[in-house]
Design an enzyme around this catalytic site. Structure first.
Site, PDB file in Angstrom:
ATOM      1  N   ILE A 162      39.133  43.330  41.112  1.00 18.77           N
ATOM      2  CA  ILE A 162      38.408  41.928  41.228  1.00 18.77           C
ATOM      3  C   ILE A 162      37.993  41.647  40.045  1.00 18.77           C
ATOM      4  CG2 ILE A 162      36.885  40.864  42.507  1.00 18.77           C
ATOM      5  CD1 ILE A 162      37.315  42.412  45.066  1.00 18.77           C
ATOM      6  N   ALA A 241      29.746  40.985  45.389  1.00 16.31           N
ATOM      7  CA  ALA A 241      30.219  42.352  45.685  1.00 16.31           C
ATOM      8  C   ALA A 241      29.328  42.867  46.858  1.00 16.31           C
ATOM      9  CB  ALA A 241      29.759  43.184  44.439  1.00 16.31           C
ATOM     10  N   ARG A 242      28.132  43.521  46.791  1.00 10.04           N
ATOM     11  CA  ARG A 242      27.265  43.863  47.832  1.00 10.04           C
ATOM     12  C   ARG A 242      25.710  43.489  47.666  1.00 10.04           C
ATOM     13  NH1 ARG A 242      30.975  44.236  50.253  1.00 10.04           N
ATOM     14  NH2 ARG A 242      32.132  45.941  51.448  1.00 10.04           N
ATOM     15  N   ASP A 266      27.225  35.262  47.552  1.00 11.27           N
ATOM     16  CA  ASP A 266      28.101  35.617  48.687  1.00 11.27           C
ATOM     17  C   ASP A 266      27.605  36.757  49.633  1.00 11.27           C
ATOM     18  OD1 ASP A 266      30.492  34.622  50.336  1.00 11.27           O
ATOM     19  OD2 ASP A 266      31.350  36.613  49.779  1.00 11.27           O
ATOM     20  N   GLU A 271      22.449  40.912  56.224  1.00  7.32           N
ATOM     21  CA  GLU A 271      23.272  39.898  56.854  1.00  7.32           C
ATOM     22  C   GLU A 271      23.349  40.217  58.446  1.00  7.32           C
ATOM     23  OE1 GLU A 271      26.993  40.640  54.757  1.00  7.32           O
ATOM     24  OE2 GLU A 271      25.928  40.300  52.525  1.00  7.32           O
ATOM     25  N   HIS A 289      29.435  35.367  52.898  1.00  6.52           N
ATOM     26  CA  HIS A 289      30.054  36.746  52.796  1.00  6.52           C
ATOM     27  C   HIS A 289      31.449  36.355  53.114  1.00  6.52           C
ATOM     28  CE1 HIS A 289      29.875  41.369  52.805  1.00  6.52           C
ATOM     29  NE2 HIS A 289      31.057  40.840  52.245  1.00  6.52           N
ATOM     30  N   GLY A 291      34.203  35.834  50.655  1.00  6.20           N
ATOM     31  CA  GLY A 291      35.219  36.061  49.715  1.00  6.20           C
ATOM     32  C   GLY A 291      36.593  36.159  50.298  1.00  6.20           C
ATOM     33  N   SER A 292      36.799  36.901  51.327  1.00  8.70           N
ATOM     34  CA  SER A 292      38.376  36.958  51.612  1.00  8.70           C
ATOM     35  C   SER A 292      38.874  35.781  52.680  1.00  8.70           C
ATOM     36  CB  SER A 292      38.490  38.146  52.446  1.00  8.70           C
ATOM     37  OG  SER A 292      37.975  38.448  53.555  1.00  8.70           O
TER      38      SER A 292
END
Length: 324
Positions: A162, A241-242, A266, A271, A289, A291-292
């Protein structure tokens, strides 16, 4: 000899193409109407006796949860790249294989990261709020100015798939690429990027910093008061990322003080309920969250998760096993 298709359960309804495939290639109960939490998933596993459990991070399996899986379970196939929600050593100790879904979401995560960079630099959240509340007067010459992205210095922490995809996109904006990684890439992979062995040495040179590395809730945050202070005043911070990589109190302080111009996030430490002090800040562009979260990528992730189930059931090598 039984000819029954491989038995599986899932913690969440998958995308339509994957659900259609399950109907024809697997033996499974109807998809859940809403996402199953861990206790409900374990109860379903006990009742249905599946060969494989397909899940997401909404149904973590750790400690006693792993012990509660029935003996019939031979695979936990997570529809994600991240593995924070799984106790990999405990699963492997029980002889349960684990698979995830890398690669197929690289492009969409990189796309979203570039969106966060652009949105944070160009004050997208503030512009959107202004328009929604009513744009009643023109902006003066110096009103609500953002930062130009073109030509800026982009620091990337974690230059894996990524990170490299983000670098590729950033070069389209003539950004200078700096990176910090556990090890230096080959010259071909670097493609002209500058490597910094120590994060602290890179940070003072970053107009924009973006994170693309794994995180661990038990590890200290990578970005804290000290590391944020090393960034130039007026820089922009991005994290897709995290959430565990960031001390959010330190981030809030850096944004409120003006040391950071803005941020694009993100992911969050809490969460799906981020710190309300974060959401109240005007100079953060936030996404959930996601991203995908495209039709193409989520479908590919679901299909890859099922590919792993199919392969193991047939005694073939899985496409994307987790071996550590």
């Amino acid at each position: 000899m039984s000819t029954e298709a491989p038995r599986l359960i899932r913690s969440i309804r998958l995308l339509n193409a994957a659900e259609d495939r399950i109907k024809t290639e697997f033996t499974a109960p109807p998809p859940p109407e809403k996402s199953l939490k861990t206790p409900a998933l374990l109860e379903l596993a006990k009742e249905f006796q599946p060969f494989a459990v397909v899940l997401t991070n909404n149904a973590p399996l750790k400690g006693k949860d792993v012990d509660a899986l029935p003996e019939c379970v031979k695979l936990v196939s997570t529809v994600s790249v991240g593995l924070d929600h799984l106790d990999i050593p405990a699963l492997h100790a029980r002889g349960i294989a684990v698979s995830n879904t890398p690669n197929v979401l690289t492009d969409c995560n990189a796309d979203l990261s570039m969106m966060l960079i652009l949105a944070a630099c160009r004050r997208a959240a503030e512009y959107y709020t202004l328009m929604k509340n009513g744009w009643h007067h023109g902006l003066g010459m110096g009103g609500m100015l953002g930062h130009r992205v073109t030509g800026k210095r982009l620091g990337i922490v974690g230059m894996g798939r990524i990170g490299q995809a983000v670098a590729k996109r950033a070069r389209g904006f003539d950004m200078t690429i700096l990176y910090h990684n556990r090890s230096r890439l080959s010259a071909a992979e670097e493609a002209g990027a500058t490597y910094f062995e120590k994060l602290e040495d890179m940070l003072p040179h970053c107009d924009v910093l973006t994170l693309h590395m794994p995180g661990s809730p038990s590890a200290p945050p990578l970005m804290n008061s000290q590391t944020f202070s090393l960034l130039p005043k007026g820089s922009v911070f991005v994290n897709a990322a995290r959430g565990s990589l960031v001390d959010e109190d330190a981030l809030i302080e850096a944004l409120e003080s003006g040391h950071l111009f803005g941020a694009g996030l993100d992911v969050y430490r809490q969460e799906p309920n981020p710190n309300p002090r974060l959401t109240a800040l005007p100079n953060i562009f936030m996404t959930p969250h996601a991203g995908s979260a495209t039709i193409e990528t989520r479908t590919a992730m679901c299909m890859l998760a099922l590919d792993n189930v199919e392969a193991l059931a047939k005694g073939l090598p899985m496409p994307t096993p987790v071996t550590v």
